[in-house]
Write a protein that holds these residues in place. Structure first.
Motif, short mmCIF file in Angstrom:
data_model
loop_
_atom_site.label_atom_id
_atom_site.label_comp_id
_atom_site.label_asym_id
_atom_site.label_seq_id
_atom_site.Cartn_x
_atom_site.Cartn_y
_atom_site.Cartn_z
N GLN A 80 6.29 -12.14 10.04
CA GLN A 80 5.05 -12.12 9.26
C GLN A 80 3.85 -12.00 10.19
OE1 GLN A 80 5.41 -12.33 5.59
NE2 GLN A 80 7.33 -11.71 6.53
N LYS A 81 2.70 -11.65 9.62
CA LYS A 81 1.49 -11.48 10.42
C LYS A 81 1.07 -12.77 11.11
CE LYS A 81 -0.24 -7.56 7.88
NZ LYS A 81 -1.05 -7.05 6.80
N LYS A 86 10.30 -14.68 7.89
CA LYS A 86 10.56 -14.94 6.48
C LYS A 86 11.77 -14.11 6.03
CE LYS A 86 8.31 -15.04 1.98
NZ LYS A 86 7.11 -14.73 1.22
N THR A 123 12.12 -7.81 -3.74
CA THR A 123 11.32 -6.60 -3.72
C THR A 123 12.23 -5.46 -4.16
OG1 THR A 123 10.00 -7.45 -1.89
CG2 THR A 123 9.97 -5.07 -2.22
N GLU A 140 7.77 -3.35 7.07
CA GLU A 140 6.36 -3.24 6.66
C GLU A 140 6.16 -3.82 5.24
OE1 GLU A 140 3.74 0.60 6.17
OE2 GLU A 140 4.61 0.51 8.21
N ARG A 141 7.06 -3.48 4.33
CA ARG A 141 6.93 -3.98 2.95
C ARG A 141 7.06 -5.49 2.88
NH1 ARG A 141 9.41 -0.54 -1.90
NH2 ARG A 141 8.23 -2.10 -3.01
N GLY A 142 7.85 -6.06 3.77
CA GLY A 142 8.06 -7.51 3.73
C GLY A 142 7.08 -8.33 4.54
N CYS A 143 6.23 -7.66 5.32
CA CYS A 143 5.26 -8.36 6.18
C CYS A 143 3.99 -8.66 5.40
CB CYS A 143 4.94 -7.50 7.41
SG CYS A 143 3.85 -8.32 8.56
N LYS A 144 3.57 -9.92 5.43
CA LYS A 144 2.36 -10.31 4.73
C LYS A 144 1.36 -10.90 5.70
CE LYS A 144 4.67 -11.14 0.45
NZ LYS A 144 4.94 -10.42 -0.48
#
Length: 144
Positions: A80-81, A86, A123, A140-144
């Motif tokens: 994650q950012k 996660k 997702t 990318e889609r899973g990174c918040k």
């Protein structure tokens, strides 16, 4: 969308719940619509400690049939950012272009039956070709 009359096998629901609650160590599960009209697990692959997550993802891609649809759940650990890791589960509807029209119709019209039983927190991704399933795009889609 009209219902296909397909039902979700109880063992499929139990496999999903076990994955979600980390009672099993599966990297991915592949489900198919069987002749009896039930969505059932056709392949469950445990995580391999001797492979990277990306290598396991590539193994998953290689196991996808090119002549019939599948529903798949893949569980990935995504940075994650904020620096944390996660676990994110993705629900993939696989309808390859090489599959017969009947397969496309069955998997499209039966998805609601599956998502009504096992959708929480996943997702969703629709894929018709391997180019729709790129590891870096999942990260990318899973990174918040």
């Amino acid at each position: 969308m009209a219902s296909s009359g397909v039902k979700v096998d109880e063992e499929t629901v139990n496999t999903y719940k076990a994955m979600k609650l980390r009672k099993v160590n599966y990297r991915y599960v592949m489900m198919g619509i069987e002749a009896d009209g039930f969505i059932k697990v056709v392949l469950a692959k445990e995580r391999n400690v001797n492979q990277s997550q990306e290598e396991e993802f590539n193994d998953f891609l290689q196991s996808l049939p090119q002549d019939i649809g599948r529903y798949c759940i893949i569980d990935l650990t995504i940075p994650q950012k904020n620096g944390a890791q996660k676990d994110i589960m993705f629900l993939i509807t696989w309808c390859p272009s090489g599959a017969p029209t009947k397969s496309h119709i069955m998997y499209t019209t039966s998805k609601k039956a599956l998502t009504d039983k096992i959708r929480e927190g996943m997702t969703e991704i629709q894929a018709n070709d391997l180019s729709d399933l790129v590891y870096s795009e999942f990260l990318e889609r899973g990174c918040k």
